[in-house]
Design a protein around this motif. Structure first.
Motif, PDB file in Angstrom:
ATOM      1  N   GLY A   1     -22.372 -18.615  42.298  1.00 56.84           N
ATOM      2  CA  GLY A   1     -23.452 -17.649  42.448  1.00 56.84           C
ATOM      3  C   GLY A   1     -23.065 -16.178  42.490  1.00 56.84           C
ATOM      4  N   ASN A   2     -21.751 -15.879  42.350  1.00 56.43           N
ATOM      5  CA  ASN A   2     -21.281 -14.475  42.268  1.00 56.43           C
ATOM      6  C   ASN A   2     -21.468 -13.658  43.548  1.00 56.43           C
ATOM      7  OD1 ASN A   2     -20.257 -14.408  39.610  1.00 56.43           O
ATOM      8  ND2 ASN A   2     -22.345 -14.279  38.793  1.00 56.43           N
ATOM      9  N   GLY A   3     -21.828 -14.293  44.644  1.00 50.97           N
ATOM     10  CA  GLY A   3     -22.095 -13.534  45.869  1.00 50.97           C
ATOM     11  C   GLY A   3     -20.825 -13.079  46.574  1.00 50.97           C
ATOM     12  N   PHE A   4     -21.007 -12.140  47.482  1.00 54.87           N
ATOM     13  CA  PHE A   4     -19.891 -11.652  48.290  1.00 54.87           C
ATOM     14  C   PHE A   4     -19.575 -12.674  49.382  1.00 54.87           C
ATOM     15  CE2 PHE A   4     -18.325  -8.859  51.860  1.00 54.87           C
ATOM     16  CZ  PHE A   4     -17.104  -8.548  51.266  1.00 54.87           C
ATOM     17  N   VAL A   5     -18.288 -12.846  49.702  1.00 54.40           N
ATOM     18  CA  VAL A   5     -17.858 -13.828  50.705  1.00 54.40           C
ATOM     19  C   VAL A   5     -17.311 -13.147  51.957  1.00 54.40           C
ATOM     20  CG1 VAL A   5     -16.203 -15.682  51.192  1.00 54.40           C
ATOM     21  CG2 VAL A   5     -17.393 -15.631  48.989  1.00 54.40           C
ATOM     22  N   GLY A   6     -16.446 -12.136  51.784  1.00 50.68           N
ATOM     23  CA  GLY A   6     -15.871 -11.469  52.951  1.00 50.68           C
ATOM     24  C   GLY A   6     -14.586 -10.742  52.598  1.00 50.68           C
ATOM     25  N   TYR A   7     -13.813 -10.377  53.625  1.00 50.38           N
ATOM     26  CA  TYR A   7     -12.570  -9.619  53.443  1.00 50.38           C
ATOM     27  C   TYR A   7     -11.379 -10.412  53.965  1.00 50.38           C
ATOM     28  CZ  TYR A   7     -15.466  -5.481  52.543  1.00 50.38           C
ATOM     29  OH  TYR A   7     -16.368  -4.587  52.014  1.00 50.38           O
ATOM     30  N   LEU A   8     -10.292 -10.383  53.190  1.00 47.64           N
ATOM     31  CA  LEU A   8      -9.040 -11.027  53.577  1.00 47.64           C
ATOM     32  C   LEU A   8      -7.946  -9.971  53.688  1.00 47.64           C
ATOM     33  CD1 LEU A   8      -7.181 -13.561  53.933  1.00 47.64           C
ATOM     34  CD2 LEU A   8      -6.874 -13.514  51.434  1.00 47.64           C
ATOM     35  N   TYR A   9      -7.272  -9.945  54.831  1.00 47.93           N
ATOM     36  CA  TYR A   9      -6.166  -9.011  55.076  1.00 47.93           C
ATOM     37  C   TYR A   9      -4.845  -9.769  55.150  1.00 47.93           C
ATOM     38  CZ  TYR A   9      -9.550  -5.398  56.486  1.00 47.93           C
ATOM     39  OH  TYR A   9     -10.559  -4.467  56.518  1.00 47.93           O
ATOM     40  N   LEU A  10      -3.788  -9.166  54.616  1.00 48.23           N
ATOM     41  CA  LEU A  10      -2.442  -9.736  54.707  1.00 48.23           C
ATOM     42  C   LEU A  10      -1.508  -8.713  55.336  1.00 48.23           C
ATOM     43  CD1 LEU A  10      -2.084 -11.331  51.134  1.00 48.23           C
ATOM     44  CD2 LEU A  10      -2.981 -12.403  53.206  1.00 48.23           C
ATOM     45  N   ASP A  11      -0.901  -9.068  56.462  1.00 45.20           N
ATOM     46  CA  ASP A  11       0.079  -8.224  57.159  1.00 45.20           C
ATOM     47  C   ASP A  11       1.339  -9.077  57.262  1.00 45.20           C
ATOM     48  OD1 ASP A  11       1.529  -6.572  58.789  1.00 45.20           O
ATOM     49  OD2 ASP A  11       0.025  -6.404  60.366  1.00 45.20           O
ATOM     50  N   LEU A  12       2.323  -8.831  56.394  1.00 44.44           N
ATOM     51  CA  LEU A  12       3.326  -9.850  56.084  1.00 44.44           C
ATOM     52  C   LEU A  12       4.711  -9.656  56.689  1.00 44.44           C
ATOM     53  CD1 LEU A  12       2.318 -10.167  52.320  1.00 44.44           C
ATOM     54  CD2 LEU A  12       1.740 -11.747  54.163  1.00 44.44           C
ATOM     55  N   PHE A  13       5.058  -8.444  57.155  1.00 50.66           N
ATOM     56  CA  PHE A  13       6.446  -8.177  57.531  1.00 50.66           C
ATOM     57  C   PHE A  13       6.589  -7.847  59.016  1.00 50.66           C
ATOM     58  CE2 PHE A  13       5.934  -6.696  53.058  1.00 50.66           C
ATOM     59  CZ  PHE A  13       6.641  -7.736  52.464  1.00 50.66           C
ATOM     60  N   PRO A  14       7.775  -8.104  59.595  1.00 49.16           N
ATOM     61  CA  PRO A  14       7.975  -7.831  61.029  1.00 49.16           C
ATOM     62  C   PRO A  14       7.921  -6.333  61.333  1.00 49.16           C
ATOM     63  CG  PRO A  14       9.790  -9.159  60.113  1.00 49.16           C
ATOM     64  CD  PRO A  14       8.985  -8.657  58.963  1.00 49.16           C
ATOM     65  N   ARG A  15       7.441  -6.013  62.544  1.00 51.44           N
ATOM     66  CA  ARG A  15       7.483  -4.642  63.080  1.00 51.44           C
ATOM     67  C   ARG A  15       7.703  -4.739  64.589  1.00 51.44           C
ATOM     68  NH1 ARG A  15       2.707  -4.351  60.111  1.00 51.44           N
ATOM     69  NH2 ARG A  15       1.415  -4.480  61.987  1.00 51.44           N
ATOM     70  N   THR A  16       8.212  -3.689  65.149  1.00 50.75           N
ATOM     71  CA  THR A  16       8.364  -3.643  66.603  1.00 50.75           C
ATOM     72  C   THR A  16       6.989  -3.774  67.265  1.00 50.75           C
ATOM     73  OG1 THR A  16      10.289  -2.223  66.421  1.00 50.75           O
ATOM     74  CG2 THR A  16       9.186  -2.265  68.555  1.00 50.75           C
ATOM     75  N   GLY A  17       6.898  -4.668  68.228  1.00 49.97           N
ATOM     76  CA  GLY A  17       5.654  -4.839  68.978  1.00 49.97           C
ATOM     77  C   GLY A  17       4.633  -5.733  68.312  1.00 49.97           C
ATOM     78  N   LYS A  18       4.945  -6.214  67.103  1.00 53.38           N
ATOM     79  CA  LYS A  18       3.989  -7.041  66.365  1.00 53.38           C
ATOM     80  C   LYS A  18       4.102  -8.505  66.789  1.00 53.38           C
ATOM     81  CE  LYS A  18       2.974  -8.561  61.628  1.00 53.38           C
ATOM     82  NZ  LYS A  18       3.403  -8.512  60.226  1.00 53.38           N
ATOM     83  N   TYR A  19       2.994  -9.207  66.716  1.00 58.26           N
ATOM     84  CA  TYR A  19       2.976 -10.654  66.929  1.00 58.26           C
ATOM     85  C   TYR A  19       4.117 -11.284  66.134  1.00 58.26           C
ATOM     86  CZ  TYR A  19       1.157 -15.455  66.775  1.00 58.26           C
ATOM     87  OH  TYR A  19       1.015 -16.819  66.870  1.00 58.26           O
ATOM     88  N   GLY A  20       4.898 -12.173  66.782  1.00 59.92           N
ATOM     89  CA  GLY A  20       6.167 -12.590  66.195  1.00 59.92           C
ATOM     90  C   GLY A  20       6.159 -13.844  65.354  1.00 59.92           C
ATOM     91  N   HIS A  21       5.050 -14.517  65.223  1.00 58.88           N
ATOM     92  CA  HIS A  21       5.024 -15.772  64.471  1.00 58.88           C
ATOM     93  C   HIS A  21       4.131 -15.589  63.232  1.00 58.88           C
ATOM     94  CE1 HIS A  21       7.054 -17.717  67.864  1.00 58.88           C
ATOM     95  NE2 HIS A  21       6.262 -16.988  68.621  1.00 58.88           N
ATOM     96  N   ALA A  22       3.508 -16.669  62.777  1.00 61.98           N
ATOM     97  CA  ALA A  22       2.558 -16.591  61.669  1.00 61.98           C
ATOM     98  C   ALA A  22       1.232 -17.138  62.169  1.00 61.98           C
ATOM     99  CB  ALA A  22       3.053 -17.411  60.478  1.00 61.98           C
ATOM    100  N   ALA A  23       0.165 -16.381  61.964  1.00 58.80           N
ATOM    101  CA  ALA A  23      -1.140 -16.818  62.476  1.00 58.80           C
ATOM    102  C   ALA A  23      -2.262 -16.158  61.700  1.00 58.80           C
ATOM    103  CB  ALA A  23      -1.280 -16.470  63.966  1.00 58.80           C
ATOM    104  N   ASN A  24      -3.422 -16.776  61.794  1.00 58.67           N
ATOM    105  CA  ASN A  24      -4.639 -16.210  61.229  1.00 58.67           C
ATOM    106  C   ASN A  24      -5.502 -15.674  62.370  1.00 58.67           C
ATOM    107  OD1 ASN A  24      -7.782 -17.386  60.453  1.00 58.67           O
ATOM    108  ND2 ASN A  24      -6.839 -15.862  59.148  1.00 58.67           N
TER     109      ASN A  24
END
Length: 723
Positions: free
Chosen positions: A407-430
């Motif tokens: 139906g060509n409709g809009f579904v939503g937004y997907l973000y990808l934050d892929l690399f380690p940083r200081t203070g960032k969550y340390g595992h993989a999660a949605n």
């Protein structure tokens, strides 16, 4: 990937422009607004007039609107580079949790909800589910405890548990530990890893972040190095030890105040398993089936270790240690299966692998992913500033649409934050950033969801390359993201992955099977040397003067070798999962509160690991069972999986049944893919999860495929898979 042209979505993405002050202030305003909604209902509705429409519906609409902001206010603590913003986000979460506890224990509201339920109005199924769940939540939050000291104590416990969970998670995210090693001590660790480590003099700083930790445990030839890293990683956040212990004791006390025999009985009551006995029987049966297989695998690995040590002139002490396992598991892959994970990773550059995965979801579920870059970010941003729609400049964002057939409709937004940083969550999660729901005027509100991962960063000579287990992890977490995106529920409460804990992993676990399917592995792959002349030159230099070129897609013989390893040391893999699940039940299912108070939690954690997996730890070297505090690093048990970790294994029963029954013959069948999207993923938690499964399978779920996949049949006790 299907060619996606940029179209301006009908809804702007969320903005990430908060400051430490605004986070706390916005939180206080939201909570005050919510309180007013509730107060107004209580002031204007009497119990005799209470109904779903005048009590529950206004509360649900308020919950919908609040969720558009509250998720993001709490998200900053997991991803922001600004310590003060992370601290403010943590404070915001404390405020929200305290408010939720107070709201969940309002007797004046409960009286109205109770009256609305007893009224018995005919409602649509999702509204009826909301009414029943809301009523049950008040009971489970202590309103069946008579007003007075016991109820006050229950509330006090709930607030303290919230504080403990937040502090525990903060310690995990903020962890900055590591060890110094010489180049000699790091012998065998890939140069790609070592070259990225901080260096002072002749020493390298090895952190406990996954891109440093796992390659060291897999490749360091010096067993003393692996031992130091393993033990130090188990002790990296010892400040969490007393927090964990306090939480276990408080959970047990709270459950008993509510009239339950223990916390496990309280938690599992509203899951698919229903009772702790069901869980204990499942875990015990699986353990019995796997135990001999684990012992057999250890003997094979011991022989490999003995030969390896003797070839280097070292003596074998007859033992197989926890810090040996990743090393010799990897060596067995290479020796017995001629499988080189480093070589495999060359075929899975992060960005092309993501493109391949999104293409699979496009074909299977009828979706289109359009990355929003450059000036298009300005176009979609509510402020006109593209930088506002991401929280860090490395973050990618996609608009997601239905294809023409859907139906060509809009579904939503997907973000990808892929690399380690200081203070960032340390595992993989949605992380759900904004849920979808139906607004008061009947229009649809679209979701936004984020994958937060920690893959190795690209270098000048190589892009970020994924090992096969990282490919599987990425696909699993993307599966949660897709569940979040395509969900179609009326209320945010039931959106996407808001299902019971012992089902929530099943959709993503099912999708992991695509990472073991030859055609899909081929489609996902693209050798990094083919991506640019610079990468080709670097690959040629690394491969030697005689290197010409390599196949663009992963060769069939390499795929064949990889798939042969699917069952490799699988009993030990699943016994490790059983250790987590059985420990979780042991601490949450004591016979009485006194025995829990007497329990030595770290010793229990380490003793159970030895007893279940049979792999040796420092305890056999005279250290005792208090050598490490692995539970202090175990975020799941403080973050919602308490008395629920078994769900990773039990939901595999459902995921394997779905794959074997529907997708194994043709994983890319678009008809079945769309049926799965509409029958399972769209429903979220809006109906009983067993109903969802039966609707999709056409029958009650069975364990046959699960045990077949593990290499087990009724009565056998060996073999398994680590899928």
């Amino acid at each position: 990937m299907a060619p996606g042209k940029f179209r301006k979505p009908p809804q702007a993405p969320p903005s990430f422009t908060a400051t430490p002050d605004s986070v706390v202030e916005d939180t206080k305003k939201l909570l005050a607004s919510s309180k007013k909604v509730t107060d107004d209902i209580v002031a204007s509705i009497q119990a005799k007039d209470a109904s779903f429409h005048n009590v529950l519906l206004p509360l649900a609409y308020d919950e919908n609107q609040q969720s558009l902001k509250t998720h993001i206010l709490g998200f900053y603590q997991s991803v922001s580079t600004d310590q003060t913003l992370r601290d403010a986000s943590t404070e915001a979460e404390k405020l929200m949790d305290d408010f939720s506890i107070e709201a969940a224990m309002r007797e004046d509201v409960f009286e109205l909800v109770d009256a609305a339920l007893k009224r018995g109005d005919k409602l649509d199924p999702e509204s009826q589910r909301l009414l029943e769940k809301e009523h049950k939540s008040y009971v489970r939050n202590g309103l069946n405890i008579p007003a007075g000291p016991k109820r006050d104590r229950f509330k006090e416990i709930k607030k303290r548990l919230s504080q403990l969970s937040i502090a525990f998670s903060k310690s995990l995210n903020e962890e900055k530990g590591g060890l110094w090693f010489t180049a000699e001590e790091l012998a065998g660790v890939p140069e790609d890893v070592v070259s990225l480590l901080k260096k002072e003099g002749d020493k390298y700083w090895l952190t406990f972040k996954y891109p440093d930790l796992f390659p060291t445990l897999k490749y360091a030839t010096n067993s003393a190095t692996r031992q130091k890293v393993f033990v130090a990683n188990e002790n990296k956040i010892n400040q969490n030890v007393p927090l964990f212990r306090e939480a276990i004791l408080l959970r047990d006390e709270a459950a008993r105040l509510l009239g339950y025999p223990n916390h496990a009985a309280f938690r599992i009551e509203d899951k698919m398993a229903k009772t702790p006995k069901t869980v204990d029987d499942f875990l015990g049966d699986l353990r019995n089936r796997l135990s001999q297989g684990g012992l057999d695998e250890i003997e094979t690995l011991k022989a490999l270790k003995k030969a390896d040590l003797e070839s280097r002139g070292e003596q074998f002490d007859g033992r197989y240690y926890l810090w040996d396992h990743r090393f010799y598991d990897r060596m067995m892959e290479e020796k017995d299966y001629q499988l080189d994970q480093q070589l495999i990773s060359e075929y899975f550059p992060l960005q092309t692998t993501i493109q391949g995965m999104l293409e699979i979801f496009e074909q299977l579920f009828g979706l289109v992913f359009v990355e929003i870059v450059g000036e298009d970010r300005d176009t979609v941003s509510a402020s006109g500033k593209g930088a506002d729609i991401v929280w860090h400049d490395e973050v990618q964002v996609f608009s997601v649409w239905d294809d023409e057939g859907e139906g060509n409709g809009f579904v939503g937004y997907l973000y990808l934050d892929l690399f380690p940083r200081t203070g960032k969550y340390g595992h993989a999660a949605n992380f759900n950033l904004q849920p979808g729901f139906i607004t008061e005027n009947g229009t649809r509100r679209y979701p936004a969801t984020a994958l937060v991962c920690n893959f190795s960063k690209p270098t000048a000579k190589k892009p970020s390359l994924l090992k096969h287990d990282e490919v599987t992890t990425l696909f699993h977490e993307l599966g949660h993201g897709i569940h979040d995106l395509v969900s179609r529920t009326t209320y945010s409460r039931f959106h996407g992955t808001n299902t019971v804990r012992d089902f929530v992993e099943a959709p993503s676990q099912m999708l992991e099977n695509w990472c073991w399917t030859p055609s899909q592995l081929k489609a996902l792959s693209k050798h990094y040397s083919t991506l640019s002349p610079e990468y080709y030159a670097a690959w040629k230099e690394a491969s030697g003067a005689n290197a010409g070129s390599t196949e663009e897609r992963i060769p069939d013989d390499l795929i064949e070798k990889l798939i042969k390893t699917k069952n490799l040391n699988g009993a030990l893999f699943n016994l490790r999962q059983l250790h987590f699940g059985i420990f979780d039940m042991a601490i949450h299912e004591p016979k009485d509160h006194e025995s829990l108070e007497a329990m030595k939690i770290s010793e229990t954690y380490n003793w159970l690991r030895k007893d279940i997996s049979k792999i040796d730890g420092p305890e056999v070297l005279g250290e005792g069972y208090d050598w490490g505090n692995g539970q202090a690093t175990f975020g799941h048990l403080m973050g919602g999986y308490d008395a629920g970790y078994y769900g990773y294994l039990s939901s595999q029963v459902y995921s394997t049944d779905m794959f074997y029954s529907v997708f194994k013959k043709n994983p890319m069948d678009p008809k079945e893919g769309r049926r799965y999207r509409h029958t399972v993923l769209e429903k979220g938690g809006s109906q009983d999860e067993m109903t969802t499964l039966i609707d999709f399978l056409g029958r009650e779920p069975k364990t046959d495929a699960f045990y077949e996949e593990l290499g087990l049949t009724k009565g056998t006790q060996s073999g398994a898979t680590a899928s």
